[in-house]
Scaffold this motif. Structure first.
Motif, PDB file in Angstrom:
ATOM      1  N   ASP A 161     -26.981   9.297 -74.210  1.00  0.00           N
ATOM      2  CA  ASP A 161     -25.867   9.740 -75.072  1.00  0.00           C
ATOM      3  C   ASP A 161     -26.382  10.416 -76.331  1.00  0.00           C
ATOM      4  O   ASP A 161     -25.823  11.425 -76.788  1.00  0.00           O
ATOM      5  CB  ASP A 161     -24.984   8.539 -75.433  1.00  0.00           C
ATOM      6  N   LEU A 162     -27.463   9.877 -76.906  1.00  0.00           N
ATOM      7  CA  LEU A 162     -28.035  10.469 -78.115  1.00  0.00           C
ATOM      8  C   LEU A 162     -28.587  11.864 -77.828  1.00  0.00           C
ATOM      9  O   LEU A 162     -28.397  12.794 -78.620  1.00  0.00           O
ATOM     10  CB  LEU A 162     -29.144   9.564 -78.649  1.00  0.00           C
ATOM     11  N   LEU A 163     -29.246  12.020 -76.679  1.00  0.00           N
ATOM     12  CA  LEU A 163     -29.811  13.314 -76.304  1.00  0.00           C
ATOM     13  C   LEU A 163     -28.717  14.368 -76.162  1.00  0.00           C
ATOM     14  O   LEU A 163     -28.838  15.503 -76.663  1.00  0.00           O
ATOM     15  CB  LEU A 163     -30.601  13.174 -75.001  1.00  0.00           C
ATOM     16  N   LEU A 164     -27.605  14.007 -75.513  1.00  0.00           N
ATOM     17  CA  LEU A 164     -26.512  14.966 -75.319  1.00  0.00           C
ATOM     18  C   LEU A 164     -25.806  15.279 -76.638  1.00  0.00           C
ATOM     19  O   LEU A 164     -25.384  16.415 -76.868  1.00  0.00           O
ATOM     20  CB  LEU A 164     -25.512  14.417 -74.300  1.00  0.00           C
ATOM     21  N   SER A 165     -25.688  14.283 -77.506  1.00  0.00           N
ATOM     22  CA  SER A 165     -25.056  14.534 -78.808  1.00  0.00           C
ATOM     23  C   SER A 165     -25.905  15.482 -79.647  1.00  0.00           C
ATOM     24  O   SER A 165     -25.371  16.374 -80.326  1.00  0.00           O
ATOM     25  CB  SER A 165     -24.847  13.220 -79.550  1.00  0.00           C
ATOM     26  N   GLN A 166     -27.221  15.317 -79.604  1.00  0.00           N
ATOM     27  CA  GLN A 166     -28.096  16.243 -80.322  1.00  0.00           C
ATOM     28  C   GLN A 166     -27.993  17.658 -79.742  1.00  0.00           C
ATOM     29  O   GLN A 166     -28.043  18.641 -80.475  1.00  0.00           O
ATOM     30  CB  GLN A 166     -29.542  15.739 -80.252  1.00  0.00           C
ATOM     31  N   LEU A 167     -27.861  17.755 -78.414  1.00  0.00           N
ATOM     32  CA  LEU A 167     -27.677  19.065 -77.780  1.00  0.00           C
ATOM     33  C   LEU A 167     -26.406  19.740 -78.284  1.00  0.00           C
ATOM     34  O   LEU A 167     -26.420  20.924 -78.661  1.00  0.00           O
ATOM     35  CB  LEU A 167     -27.619  18.904 -76.261  1.00  0.00           C
ATOM     36  N   VAL A 168     -25.318  18.992 -78.323  1.00  0.00           N
ATOM     37  CA  VAL A 168     -24.049  19.565 -78.781  1.00  0.00           C
ATOM     38  C   VAL A 168     -24.157  20.032 -80.226  1.00  0.00           C
ATOM     39  O   VAL A 168     -23.674  21.113 -80.591  1.00  0.00           O
ATOM     40  CB  VAL A 168     -22.916  18.529 -78.619  1.00  0.00           C
ATOM     41  N   LEU A 169     -24.826  19.235 -81.068  1.00  0.00           N
ATOM     42  CA  LEU A 169     -24.955  19.612 -82.477  1.00  0.00           C
ATOM     43  C   LEU A 169     -25.779  20.897 -82.618  1.00  0.00           C
ATOM     44  O   LEU A 169     -25.413  21.790 -83.385  1.00  0.00           O
ATOM     45  CB  LEU A 169     -25.610  18.476 -83.261  1.00  0.00           C
TER      46      LEU A 169
END
Length: 460
Positions: free
Chosen positions: A433-441
């Protein structure tokens, strides 16, 4: 010499690999952006248009400079001249004659009614020079037509910069998707392995009557879901890599070696400073400024239509029948064209051109307003995602602490193996989840750079 063949073959293969981008060095995001900008067909088309606009500047200048022309014709005449007047007898062919002078003597020869295949040659040259026309004074100043051509050139240059930002945003998005989903594939594989371990543990505990049999079905469903997620991530990474290869002009079957280092998340500049810089120097704003310049020059051109225009010209024409007498004509002229009365046509055109200037100026303000609004909206989205990312980082820390705690309890015999596997699955999920959130940001920052027209860049 017997080793020269393999050596040359190795060198040739190395050169081919370099030409195809197959070097050992992994491609960074900057490398992909540079190659993508060079390979994009839309940018190539716009660069050719820019070159054509540059030629149009000189074309406009040359139209107000002297125009030199020359002509030459050769005729072969047979028969006699005719017109309705001559057929009616207005001209008496029997009295027509040609007077020639040669060696001090004058000779009058009666013209024939018909001639047979007489050769005639006519040639000459001329020069025309617009002294004052459409705002040009001898072609030495910058008349409206030339300024319009220059404004079109500048507008196309700024349009290219806009297109470059669109291409950069696409390449950044695809590059980040490739690298992130390649990392996500590894996490999903870890989750699948943990789910398999969990299923085995649950089966063992069912045989020992420690858990209900329904737990086996739940563990199997979880394993199937994790396997499907792994397949989806693999397909997402493959599809994104294929798109990136297309952007870079590479063969679709070529595997890209990418630098997995993720760009840092930057800090935003002060809001007022960002808005003022973008509103002042955004490529879209510059395009509209050139539209204002074009409208102003069209207004000047409409004004010049109310004034006289002056042209000068010189021409020489010579003709011969390949006899003793040749004819020639030399003409020098100056012409003035004065608009007297056109029922208000040119005056209405002037008023319309002035309205177009005001419309272009208002459109410039509208573009600046739209840019500020879009940036403020994008900043709001970034702040929302940053808040969600903070929650994801907090969850990851909690999951990591939970794994450490359960490992300690497991070593002391307090927690069982199933609890430890569940904690590890939770940690992998939190990291995912953290990896995908960083991608979105990061994608939102790339979008902010596109909206800012490259005036502010997030990955410098």
């Amino acid at each position: 010499m017997k080793h020269a063949g393999p050596l040359l073959l190795a060198i040739w293969m190395w050169v081919g690999a370099v030409a195809n981008g197959g070097t050992d060095r992994a491609l960074t995001l900057r490398d992909c952006i540079a190659q993508g900008l060079g390979q994009n067909p839309g940018l190539k088309s716009e660069r050719f248009t820019l070159a054509a606009d540059k030629e149009n500047i000189w074309k406009a200048k040359a139209s107000f400079l002297p125009d030199f022309t020359a002509h030459a014709e050769m005729y072969l005449l047979n028969g006699s001249p005719g017109s309705p007047w001559q057929v009616a007898g207005v001209n008496d062919f029997s009295e027509a004659a040609v007077t020639t002078r040669a060696n001090g003597k004058t000779t009058t020869t009666k013209t024939p009614l018909r001639i047979g295949w007489a050769p005639v040659g006519i040639g000459g040259f001329g020069v025309t020079y617009p002294i004052y026309e459409d705002g040009s004074i001898l072609g030495l100043n910058n008349p409206p037509a030339v300024k319009v051509a220059k404004a079109d050139y500048k507008k196309q240059d700024w349009t290219i910069r806009l297109t470059e930002q669109d291409v950069i945003a696409k390449i950044v998005g695809v590059f980040l998707n490739v690298t992130v989903y390649q990392q996500k594939v590894e996490l999903d594989q870890q989750k699948v392995n943990l789910s398999k371990r969990r299923l085995e543990i649950v089966k063992e505990e069912v045989t020992l009557n420690l858990v209900l049999p329904q737990q086996v079905d739940i563990a199997k469903a979880q394993l199937a879901a994790d396997q499907q997620m792994l397949l989806t991530s693999q397909q997402r990474a493959t599809d994104s890599e294929r798109i990136l290869a297309e952007f870079l002009g590479r063969p679709p079957t070529q595997n890209l070696r990418l630098d997995q280092t993720q760009p840092g998340i930057p800090s935003l500049p002060p809001l007022n400073d960002l808005l003022n810089r973008v509103a002042a120097t955004h490529p879209a704003v510059e395009v509209e400024r050139q539209n204002v310049e074009v409208a102003q020059q069209q207004y000047r051109l409409a004004q010049t239509a109310l004034y006289p225009s002056v042209k000068a010209g010189v021409s020489y024409t010579g003709s011969t029948a390949f006899g003793s007498e040749n004819l020639d004509t030399f003409i020098a002229q100056v012409g003035v064209q004065v608009p007297i009365f056109d029922f208000g046509h040119n005056l209405a055109a002037e008023h319309a051109a002035l309205d177009h200037v005001k419309a272009a100026q208002a459109q410039l303000e509208e573009v600046q307003l739209g840019i500020r609004e879009s940036i403020l909206t994008q900043l709001g989205q970034i702040h929302t995602i940053e808040s969600n990312l903070a929650d994801m980082e907090r969850n990851y820390v909690l999951a990591s602490n939970a794994v450490d705690l359960i490992k300690s309890e497991h070593e002391q015999g307090i927690a069982n193996q199933l609890a430890l596997v569940d904690a590890e699955i939770g940690l992998v999920g939190a990291k995912d989840d953290l990896l995908l959130s960083q991608l979105v940001l990061r994608l939102e920052y790339a979008q902010l750079q596109r909206l800012a027209g490259g005036v502010w860049a997030w990955n410098r």
